[in-house]
Write a protein that holds these residues in place. Structure first.
Motif, PDB file in Angstrom:
ATOM      1  N   VAL A   1       0.845  -1.201   0.000  1.00  0.00           N
ATOM      2  CA  VAL A   1       0.000   0.000   0.000  1.00  0.00           C
ATOM      3  C   VAL A   1       0.880   1.251   0.000  1.00  0.00           C
ATOM      4  O   VAL A   1       0.660   2.184  -0.781  1.00  0.00           O
ATOM      5  CB  VAL A   1      -0.989  -0.013   1.188  1.00  0.00           C
ATOM      6  N   GLU A   2       1.885   1.273   0.842  1.00  0.00           N
ATOM      7  CA  GLU A   2       2.786   2.429   0.891  1.00  0.00           C
ATOM      8  C   GLU A   2       3.539   2.592  -0.428  1.00  0.00           C
ATOM      9  O   GLU A   2       3.758   3.708  -0.894  1.00  0.00           O
ATOM     10  CB  GLU A   2       3.808   2.271   2.027  1.00  0.00           C
ATOM     11  N   HIS A   3       3.939   1.488  -1.035  1.00  0.00           N
ATOM     12  CA  HIS A   3       4.628   1.551  -2.324  1.00  0.00           C
ATOM     13  C   HIS A   3       3.707   2.134  -3.399  1.00  0.00           C
ATOM     14  O   HIS A   3       4.137   2.980  -4.191  1.00  0.00           O
ATOM     15  CB  HIS A   3       5.124   0.162  -2.735  1.00  0.00           C
ATOM     16  N   ILE A   4       2.453   1.716  -3.418  1.00  0.00           N
ATOM     17  CA  ILE A   4       1.483   2.284  -4.359  1.00  0.00           C
ATOM     18  C   ILE A   4       1.383   3.788  -4.120  1.00  0.00           C
ATOM     19  O   ILE A   4       1.406   4.587  -5.067  1.00  0.00           O
ATOM     20  CB  ILE A   4       0.105   1.600  -4.216  1.00  0.00           C
ATOM     21  N   ARG A   5       1.275   4.190  -2.849  1.00  0.00           N
ATOM     22  CA  ARG A   5       1.154   5.612  -2.512  1.00  0.00           C
ATOM     23  C   ARG A   5       2.367   6.403  -2.991  1.00  0.00           C
ATOM     24  O   ARG A   5       2.236   7.433  -3.647  1.00  0.00           O
ATOM     25  CB  ARG A   5       0.980   5.801  -1.000  1.00  0.00           C
ATOM     26  N   ILE A   6       3.544   5.923  -2.667  1.00  0.00           N
ATOM     27  CA  ILE A   6       4.772   6.632  -3.010  1.00  0.00           C
ATOM     28  C   ILE A   6       4.932   6.746  -4.522  1.00  0.00           C
ATOM     29  O   ILE A   6       5.224   7.824  -5.049  1.00  0.00           O
ATOM     30  CB  ILE A   6       5.995   5.932  -2.379  1.00  0.00           C
ATOM     31  N   ALA A   7       4.739   5.643  -5.229  1.00  0.00           N
ATOM     32  CA  ALA A   7       4.922   5.646  -6.687  1.00  0.00           C
ATOM     33  C   ALA A   7       3.892   6.534  -7.375  1.00  0.00           C
ATOM     34  O   ALA A   7       4.233   7.313  -8.269  1.00  0.00           O
ATOM     35  CB  ALA A   7       4.847   4.222  -7.230  1.00  0.00           C
ATOM     36  N   GLN A   8       2.642   6.453  -6.947  1.00  0.00           N
ATOM     37  CA  GLN A   8       1.604   7.287  -7.555  1.00  0.00           C
ATOM     38  C   GLN A   8       1.866   8.766  -7.271  1.00  0.00           C
ATOM     39  O   GLN A   8       1.739   9.608  -8.179  1.00  0.00           O
ATOM     40  CB  GLN A   8       0.228   6.882  -7.026  1.00  0.00           C
ATOM     41  N   ALA A   9       2.254   9.093  -6.042  1.00  0.00           N
ATOM     42  CA  ALA A   9       2.568  10.484  -5.701  1.00  0.00           C
ATOM     43  C   ALA A   9       3.741  10.985  -6.541  1.00  0.00           C
ATOM     44  O   ALA A   9       3.749  12.132  -6.992  1.00  0.00           O
ATOM     45  CB  ALA A   9       2.873  10.611  -4.216  1.00  0.00           C
ATOM     46  N   ASP A  10       4.709  10.129  -6.769  1.00  0.00           N
ATOM     47  CA  ASP A  10       5.872  10.496  -7.576  1.00  0.00           C
ATOM     48  C   ASP A  10       5.457  10.770  -9.026  1.00  0.00           C
ATOM     49  O   ASP A  10       5.896  11.757  -9.632  1.00  0.00           O
ATOM     50  CB  ASP A  10       6.914   9.382  -7.515  1.00  0.00           C
ATOM     51  N   MET A  11       4.608   9.930  -9.582  1.00  0.00           N
ATOM     52  CA  MET A  11       4.153  10.143 -10.962  1.00  0.00           C
ATOM     53  C   MET A  11       3.305  11.398 -11.075  1.00  0.00           C
ATOM     54  O   MET A  11       3.424  12.154 -12.047  1.00  0.00           O
ATOM     55  CB  MET A  11       3.417   8.909 -11.484  1.00  0.00           C
ATOM     56  N   LEU A  12       2.474  11.655 -10.072  1.00  0.00           N
ATOM     57  CA  LEU A  12       1.680  12.887 -10.056  1.00  0.00           C
ATOM     58  C   LEU A  12       2.602  14.101  -9.977  1.00  0.00           C
ATOM     59  O   LEU A  12       2.418  15.073 -10.722  1.00  0.00           O
ATOM     60  CB  LEU A  12       0.705  12.872  -8.871  1.00  0.00           C
ATOM     61  N   ASP A  13       3.604  14.034  -9.118  1.00  0.00           N
ATOM     62  CA  ASP A  13       4.566  15.129  -9.010  1.00  0.00           C
ATOM     63  C   ASP A  13       5.276  15.358 -10.341  1.00  0.00           C
ATOM     64  O   ASP A  13       5.441  16.495 -10.779  1.00  0.00           O
ATOM     65  CB  ASP A  13       5.575  14.830  -7.901  1.00  0.00           C
ATOM     66  N   PHE A  14       5.680  14.285 -10.992  1.00  0.00           N
ATOM     67  CA  PHE A  14       6.336  14.405 -12.291  1.00  0.00           C
ATOM     68  C   PHE A  14       5.447  15.168 -13.280  1.00  0.00           C
ATOM     69  O   PHE A  14       5.917  16.030 -14.019  1.00  0.00           O
ATOM     70  CB  PHE A  14       6.678  13.025 -12.855  1.00  0.00           C
TER      71      PHE A  14
END
Length: 157
Positions: A52-65
């Motif tokens: 769950v945390e990995h999904i959160r981190i990766a999605q937040a990173d893609m949104l930031d990008f």
């Protein structure tokens, strides 16, 4: 009749919300006993919390990008995976889930308002369409892992 871009955006939104061919994130984490969030089944490298945390981190990173022309990439893989196998408490888990939901809504707003096809100036050819597909693909992959872990822990419907 909708134009092709509207059809594509509608389908992307469905895909990002969990698609129609498999279990979505919300269903995969529904009614999870808190005691099982940090359990790592035999021969698996991570817990439900870590996924769950990995999904959160990766999605937040893609949104930031997608939103940030001054985007700075995280270090792979260490910045994308939590070290702890379990959340410190149920509130931490709920906060992570809420962040996933909020970031997903923000990303869906981007696809409704943005240009799906023009590469980001700060990227290497990535487009909003590519990032949408990547978020959907990445999340679906790890949602399936959550379901498998739940089956192994005997807490799946």
């Amino acid at each position: 009749m909708k134009n092709d871009n509207q059809v594509l955006i509608t389908e992307l939104e469905k895909l990002l919300r969990g698609g129609t061919a498999h279990v979505g994130f919300e269903d995969a984490i529904a009614e999870l006993p808190e005691a099982l969030l940090g359990q790592t089944p035999e021969n698996l490298p991570y817990s439900i919390w870590q996924l769950v945390e990995h999904i959160r981190i990766a999605q937040a990173d893609m949104l930031d990008f997608c939103r940030n022309p001054d985007y700075k990439a995280l270090n792979w893989p260490e910045d994308y995976w939590p070290k702890e196998t379990a959340p410190k408490d149920k509130a931490a888990f709920e906060c992570s889930v809420r962040s996933i939901q909020e970031d997903l809504e923000a990303f869906i707003q981007l696809i409704h308002q943005g240009d799906l096809y023009t590469p980001f100036p700060h990227g290497e050819g990535q487009t909003l369409l590519r990032e949408a597909l990547q978020i959907a693909d990445h999340t679906a992959y790890h949602v399936a892992e959550i379901v498998v872990i739940r089956r192994l822990l005997d807490v799946w419907r």
